[in-house]
Scaffold this motif. Structure first.
Motif, short mmCIF file in Angstrom:
data_model
loop_
_atom_site.label_atom_id
_atom_site.label_comp_id
_atom_site.label_asym_id
_atom_site.label_seq_id
_atom_site.Cartn_x
_atom_site.Cartn_y
_atom_site.Cartn_z
N ILE A 213 -2.60 -14.02 -1.73
CA ILE A 213 -3.38 -13.58 -0.57
C ILE A 213 -4.85 -13.72 -0.92
O ILE A 213 -5.31 -13.18 -1.94
N GLY A 214 -5.61 -14.43 -0.11
CA GLY A 214 -7.05 -14.51 -0.32
C GLY A 214 -7.74 -13.29 0.26
O GLY A 214 -7.36 -12.80 1.33
N SER A 215 -8.74 -12.79 -0.47
CA SER A 215 -9.47 -11.60 -0.01
C SER A 215 -10.93 -11.73 -0.39
O SER A 215 -11.25 -12.04 -1.54
N VAL A 216 -11.80 -11.49 0.58
CA VAL A 216 -13.24 -11.64 0.34
C VAL A 216 -13.77 -10.59 -0.63
O VAL A 216 -14.76 -10.82 -1.32
N ASN A 217 -13.11 -9.44 -0.72
CA ASN A 217 -13.61 -8.34 -1.55
C ASN A 217 -12.74 -8.05 -2.76
O ASN A 217 -12.77 -6.94 -3.30
N ALA A 218 -11.96 -9.02 -3.22
CA ALA A 218 -11.05 -8.76 -4.34
C ALA A 218 -11.81 -8.45 -5.62
O ALA A 218 -12.90 -8.97 -5.86
N ARG A 276 7.41 -18.72 7.03
CA ARG A 276 8.65 -18.11 7.53
C ARG A 276 9.81 -19.09 7.46
O ARG A 276 10.97 -18.68 7.48
N LYS A 277 9.50 -20.39 7.39
CA LYS A 277 10.53 -21.42 7.45
C LYS A 277 11.10 -21.75 6.07
O LYS A 277 12.30 -21.99 5.93
N VAL A 278 10.24 -21.79 5.06
CA VAL A 278 10.68 -22.20 3.71
C VAL A 278 11.56 -21.11 3.11
O VAL A 278 11.25 -19.91 3.19
N LYS A 279 12.68 -21.52 2.53
CA LYS A 279 13.65 -20.55 2.01
C LYS A 279 13.07 -19.68 0.92
O LYS A 279 13.34 -18.48 0.85
N ARG A 280 12.26 -20.28 0.03
CA ARG A 280 11.72 -19.52 -1.10
C ARG A 280 10.20 -19.54 -1.03
O ARG A 280 9.55 -20.46 -1.55
N ALA A 281 9.62 -18.58 -0.37
CA ALA A 281 8.17 -18.45 -0.25
C ALA A 281 7.73 -17.31 -1.15
O ALA A 281 7.90 -16.14 -0.81
N ILE A 282 7.16 -17.66 -2.31
CA ILE A 282 6.85 -16.67 -3.35
C ILE A 282 5.36 -16.34 -3.28
O ILE A 282 4.50 -17.18 -3.56
N CYS A 283 5.07 -15.10 -2.93
CA CYS A 283 3.70 -14.62 -2.87
C CYS A 283 3.41 -13.77 -4.11
O CYS A 283 4.18 -12.87 -4.44
N VAL A 284 2.31 -14.07 -4.79
CA VAL A 284 1.94 -13.38 -6.02
C VAL A 284 0.62 -12.67 -5.77
O VAL A 284 -0.38 -13.30 -5.41
N VAL A 285 0.60 -11.35 -5.95
CA VAL A 285 -0.57 -10.56 -5.57
C VAL A 285 -0.91 -9.56 -6.67
O VAL A 285 -0.03 -8.94 -7.27
N SER A 286 -2.21 -9.40 -6.91
CA SER A 286 -2.68 -8.40 -7.86
C SER A 286 -4.07 -7.94 -7.45
O SER A 286 -4.95 -8.76 -7.20
N GLY A 287 -4.25 -6.62 -7.36
CA GLY A 287 -5.58 -6.10 -7.08
C GLY A 287 -5.66 -5.22 -5.86
O GLY A 287 -5.02 -5.46 -4.85
N ARG A 288 -6.49 -4.17 -5.96
CA ARG A 288 -6.62 -3.17 -4.90
C ARG A 288 -7.02 -3.77 -3.55
O ARG A 288 -6.42 -3.46 -2.52
N ASN A 289 -8.06 -4.61 -3.57
CA ASN A 289 -8.61 -5.08 -2.31
C ASN A 289 -7.75 -6.13 -1.63
O ASN A 289 -8.06 -6.57 -0.52
N LYS A 290 -6.67 -6.55 -2.29
CA LYS A 290 -5.73 -7.47 -1.65
C LYS A 290 -4.65 -6.73 -0.87
O LYS A 290 -3.88 -7.36 -0.14
N VAL A 291 -4.60 -5.41 -1.02
CA VAL A 291 -3.53 -4.63 -0.38
C VAL A 291 -3.57 -4.73 1.15
O VAL A 291 -2.52 -4.93 1.78
N PRO A 292 -4.73 -4.60 1.82
CA PRO A 292 -4.71 -4.71 3.29
C PRO A 292 -4.17 -6.06 3.76
O PRO A 292 -3.38 -6.13 4.71
N GLY A 293 -4.60 -7.15 3.11
CA GLY A 293 -4.10 -8.46 3.49
C GLY A 293 -2.62 -8.61 3.19
O GLY A 293 -1.87 -9.21 3.97
N LEU A 294 -2.19 -8.08 2.05
CA LEU A 294 -0.77 -8.12 1.70
C LEU A 294 0.06 -7.36 2.71
O LEU A 294 1.12 -7.84 3.16
#
Length: 327
Positions: A213-218, A276-294
């Motif tokens: 997830i991209g975040s401007v304030n990460a 939503r279409k791809v069977k295996r869509a792996i999202c990798v997230v780390s960090g407080r400011n990415k939580v709203p986008g996640l």
């Protein structure tokens, strides 16, 4: 025997004694007439070079309460929460998530797969921690363009993709277009070119998507926001449109809407419907400011698997979105 061959043979012998014969590092050092630090270095070399593949099998398929709650709340196929001390800070959280993901990918990718990758800070960290593992006939394709008018050196995204291709002995397909076009008409014309359509077809037929997830304030800044890909007018537009995050430089709001955001008509990333279409869509997230986008991406069902660190997972659920959870 040259130095490289000697180190290889020594690492192979040490790894065999340690993993197959169950000898301690002290016993190996005694038998090989090495120091214990040298044995440890050789074991580390064996792991990092791909000579040793460590696989953890969760035979009971047991999930932690937090993993189960996130999975069930958002309808995910899998959730992986990586232990990390909250006090260590976001740089350490990201390092641990990246190492976990790098190991996990070796168990995910299969012969003939198409791995589509959205470049960025998190994926760059994963690329730095990959463990060599050959996957026959794997193709690695770039999800969004990386050219821009502010940074003349365009190697950042290419290096990430080449890391993956080299690690898996795969073919790589770069996407040689701007991250954002100046005019939507230019993008529409470019999308009709056969060479570009070939890349888009690969993206649309991907077996595995890997992205963050991209975040401007990460806390660990997202690359696209911190290195001049967006000009001040673009940033004002994102604020005006109440953008909360992006996937492969396609922006979305808190309610998951994205199609009517003007900048997306000039963005090179794929439509969010792909996730939503791809069977295996792996999202990798780390960090407080990415939580709203996640949170927004989860509610919009823009992933099937989620990998995140424990402090970020707890922040996600602290808002009450994960229901009643005993922790």
């Amino acid at each position: 025997m040259n130095t490289e061959d000697r180190i290889y043979q020594e690492a192979l012998s040490v790894a065999t004694m340690y993993y197959y014969q169950g000898l301690t590092t002290e016993a190996i050092a005694r038998e090989m007439n090495f120091s214990r630090p040298k044995v440890s270095r050789l074991l580390s070399h064996a792991r990092s070079s791909g000579m040793v593949e460590i696989k953890i099998v969760n035979v009971q398929k047991a999930l932690s309460p937090l993993e189960r709650q996130i999975r069930d709340t958002f309808g995910l196929d899998a959730v992986h929460i990586v232990p990390a001390p909250e006090l260590m800070g976001e740089v350490v959280w990201l390092e641990r998530v990246a190492r976990y993901t790098a190991n996990y990918l070796n168990s995910v990718l299969s012969s003939g797969d198409i791995l589509a990758i959205a470049w960025g800070t998190t994926i760059s960290e994963i690329a730095s921690n990959l463990i060599p593992h050959r996957v026959p006939e794997l193709r690695v394709v770039q999800l969004n363009g990386s050219g821009n008018t502010f940074t003349p050196d365009n190697r950042y995204a290419a290096n990430i993709l080449h890391h993956f291709a080299q690690n898996y002995e795969a073919n790589v397909m770069l996407f040689p277009v701007p991250t954002f076009f100046d005019y939507r008409e230019t993008k529409a014309a470019m999308w009709q070119e056969r060479s570009v359509k070939r890349i888009i077809d690969l993206q649309q037929n991907a077996s595995v998507l890997l992205y963050s997830i991209g975040s401007v304030n990460a806390g660990v800044p997202s690359h696209v926001y911190s290195t001049g890909y967006l000009d001040p007018e673009d940033m004002e537009e994102l604020e005006r449109e109440q953008v909360i995050g992006d996937l492969a430089t396609v922006f979305f709001r808190e309610d998951g809407s994205w199609e009517d955001i003007p900048l997306n008509s000039r963005a090179s990333g794929p439509p969010l419907s792909l996730y939503r279409k791809v069977k295996r869509a792996i999202c990798v997230v780390s960090g407080r400011n990415k939580v709203p986008g996640l949170r927004a991406a989860l509610k919009a069902r823009l992933m099937s698997e989620l990998i995140l660190d424990e402090p970020t997972a707890r922040l996600l659920c602290r808002s009450g979105d994960c229901g009643d959870l005993e922790t």
